[in-house]
Design a protein around this motif. Structure first.
Motif, short mmCIF file in Angstrom:
data_model
loop_
_atom_site.label_atom_id
_atom_site.label_comp_id
_atom_site.label_asym_id
_atom_site.label_seq_id
_atom_site.Cartn_x
_atom_site.Cartn_y
_atom_site.Cartn_z
N ILE A 158 0.88 -1.18 0.00
CA ILE A 158 0.00 0.00 0.00
C ILE A 158 0.91 1.22 0.00
CG2 ILE A 158 -1.83 1.23 1.19
CD1 ILE A 158 -2.62 -1.48 -0.03
N GLU A 159 1.18 1.72 -1.18
CA GLU A 159 2.06 2.86 -1.39
C GLU A 159 1.41 3.82 -2.38
OE1 GLU A 159 4.72 3.26 0.26
OE2 GLU A 159 5.27 1.27 0.99
N ALA A 160 1.88 5.06 -2.39
CA ALA A 160 1.36 6.03 -3.34
C ALA A 160 1.49 5.50 -4.76
CB ALA A 160 2.11 7.35 -3.20
N GLY A 161 0.40 5.56 -5.51
CA GLY A 161 0.39 5.07 -6.87
C GLY A 161 -0.12 3.65 -7.02
N ALA A 162 -0.24 2.91 -5.92
CA ALA A 162 -0.71 1.52 -5.98
C ALA A 162 -2.22 1.49 -6.26
CB ALA A 162 -0.41 0.80 -4.68
N LYS A 163 -2.63 0.52 -7.08
CA LYS A 163 -4.05 0.32 -7.34
C LYS A 163 -4.65 -0.54 -6.23
CE LYS A 163 -3.93 2.31 -11.43
NZ LYS A 163 -4.64 3.59 -11.71
N VAL A 164 -5.86 -0.20 -5.82
CA VAL A 164 -6.58 -0.99 -4.82
C VAL A 164 -7.99 -1.25 -5.32
CG1 VAL A 164 -5.25 -0.18 -2.82
CG2 VAL A 164 -7.23 1.13 -3.60
N VAL A 165 -8.62 -2.27 -4.74
CA VAL A 165 -10.00 -2.58 -5.09
C VAL A 165 -10.85 -2.54 -3.83
CG1 VAL A 165 -9.38 -3.97 -7.09
CG2 VAL A 165 -9.62 -5.07 -4.86
N ALA A 166 -12.12 -2.27 -4.00
CA ALA A 166 -13.04 -2.20 -2.86
C ALA A 166 -13.02 -3.50 -2.08
CB ALA A 166 -14.45 -1.90 -3.35
N GLY A 167 -12.87 -3.40 -0.76
CA GLY A 167 -12.84 -4.57 0.09
C GLY A 167 -11.46 -5.15 0.32
N GLN A 168 -10.44 -4.58 -0.30
CA GLN A 168 -9.07 -5.07 -0.13
C GLN A 168 -8.50 -4.60 1.21
OE1 GLN A 168 -6.41 -3.94 -3.33
NE2 GLN A 168 -4.59 -4.09 -2.04
N PRO A 169 -7.92 -5.48 2.02
CA PRO A 169 -7.28 -5.04 3.27
C PRO A 169 -6.12 -4.10 2.97
CG PRO A 169 -7.67 -7.41 3.31
CD PRO A 169 -7.92 -6.95 1.90
N VAL A 170 -6.08 -2.97 3.70
CA VAL A 170 -5.01 -2.00 3.47
C VAL A 170 -4.23 -1.69 4.74
CG1 VAL A 170 -6.15 -0.92 1.50
CG2 VAL A 170 -6.58 -0.04 3.79
N ALA A 171 -4.83 -1.94 5.92
CA ALA A 171 -4.18 -1.56 7.16
C ALA A 171 -4.86 -2.27 8.33
CB ALA A 171 -4.23 -0.04 7.33
N LYS A 172 -4.32 -2.03 9.54
CA LYS A 172 -4.90 -2.56 10.77
C LYS A 172 -5.42 -1.41 11.62
CE LYS A 172 -3.60 -6.91 10.06
NZ LYS A 172 -4.58 -7.99 9.80
N VAL A 173 -6.58 -1.62 12.21
CA VAL A 173 -7.16 -0.62 13.10
C VAL A 173 -6.18 -0.34 14.25
CG1 VAL A 173 -9.05 -0.11 14.69
CG2 VAL A 173 -9.50 -1.33 12.54
N GLY A 174 -6.05 0.93 14.62
CA GLY A 174 -5.16 1.30 15.70
C GLY A 174 -5.62 2.56 16.41
N ARG A 175 -4.66 3.22 17.05
CA ARG A 175 -4.97 4.45 17.79
C ARG A 175 -3.80 5.42 17.72
NH1 ARG A 175 -5.66 2.87 24.02
NH2 ARG A 175 -5.46 5.13 24.18
N THR A 176 -3.10 5.46 16.58
CA THR A 176 -1.98 6.38 16.41
C THR A 176 -2.49 7.79 16.17
OG1 THR A 176 -1.88 5.87 14.05
CG2 THR A 176 -0.44 4.60 15.52
N GLY A 177 -1.61 8.76 16.31
CA GLY A 177 -2.00 10.15 16.14
C GLY A 177 -2.82 10.63 17.32
N ASP A 178 -3.71 11.56 17.08
CA ASP A 178 -4.54 12.14 18.14
C ASP A 178 -5.77 11.27 18.34
OD1 ASP A 178 -5.69 13.79 19.98
OD2 ASP A 178 -6.30 15.33 18.56
N ALA A 179 -5.57 10.13 18.97
CA ALA A 179 -6.66 9.18 19.20
C ALA A 179 -6.53 8.58 20.59
CB ALA A 179 -6.64 8.07 18.14
N SER A 180 -7.64 8.46 21.29
CA SER A 180 -7.62 7.90 22.63
C SER A 180 -8.23 6.51 22.69
CB SER A 180 -8.37 8.83 23.60
OG SER A 180 -9.70 9.03 23.16
N ALA A 181 -8.75 6.02 21.56
CA ALA A 181 -9.34 4.68 21.51
C ALA A 181 -9.13 4.12 20.11
CB ALA A 181 -10.84 4.73 21.84
#
Length: 243
Positions: A158-181
């Motif tokens: 998953i990089e700039a310029g990469a093609k993706v399709v609907a429903g394709q896994p791209v990342a994992k849920v987390g709490r980075t940045g300004d997030a408390s949950a």
């Protein structure tokens, strides 16, 4: 009793998230349903476009018209159980509350515009450009921009310029940045600058109705609403609200 514990846990999670500054719980009586430039590769402006329970499977997909007479597929951007409100602090977006580690999915067929793999958020600085932590933005084949953030990790490829399709896994849920949950910040916007304009990328229209439709496997395209917004507001050169 177990159902009551789950309900109370969900309420507590929304309360914590609201206190953390990324999303407020829905107003009383509202049925539950759930950008920032930071370091990472970016596709240049000349690049081609590259609570309801969603259940335990991948998000349902639907199709809509795309420029040139083709179709654009959409999918609910979470694989697994989650919930989202019909409200958000300061500007339109949705926070999809879900367990850390669940798969975040591409909501659309398209091309990755920006990827931030480094969390540079600093509360003392409070820079809007880094509030999303690890994030991905995608230019759909429909011309709309789709933004998700606060990931714990982003998938290989998953990089700039990469093609993706609907429903394709791209990342994992987390709490980075300004997030408390643990959650996914989800925003819809016109392409505008495509990269760098975090104040537009983070979201300009309410997205919960589109999430409702995609989760149910129904088509609902944000393109017309985004075009109307852009006709009224253009592409702002800076943030109109700080948060």
């Amino acid at each position: 009793m177990s159902a009551l514990r789950m309900s109370l846990a969900g309420i507590a999670t929304l309360a914590v998230l609201g206190a953390g500054g990324c999303g407020d719980p829905a107003p009383a009586g509202t049925p539950p349903p759930v950008a920032q430039q930071s370091q990472g590769r970016q596709a240049g402006n000349g690049d081609p476009p590259a609570s309801r329970d969603p259940g335990n499977g991948a998000g349902a997909s639907a199709t809509s018209g795309a420029p040139g007479g083709g179709t654009t597929k959409h999918a609910f951007p979470l694989q697994g159980k989650g919930s989202y409100s019909r409200d958000h602090h300061d500007y339109p977006a949705s926070d999809i509350i879900a367990n850390c580690g669940l798969n975040a999915l591409s909501p659309v067929d398209g091309t990755v515009l920006e990827v931030a793999r480094v969390d540079t958020w600093n509360a003392r600085v409070n820079d809007g450009a880094t509030r999303g932590g690890l994030s991905v933005s995608i230019l759909g084949t429909d011309g709309a921009r789709y933004y998700m953030s606060h990931f714990s990790s982003i998938n290989n490829g998953i990089e700039a310029g990469a093609k993706v399709v609907a429903g394709q896994p791209v990342a994992k849920v987390g709490r980075t940045g300004d997030a408390s949950a643990c959650h996914i910040h989800f925003g819809l916007s016109p392409a505008c600058q495509k990269t760098g304009d975090w104040w537009t990328r983070r979201g300009v229209i309410w997205s919960w109705s589109y999430l409702d439709a995609w989760k149910a496997g129904e088509e609902k395209s944000p393109v017309a609403e985004l075009e109307a917004w852009q006709q009224q507001h253009g592409c702002p050169a800076k943030a109109t609200v700080d948060r």
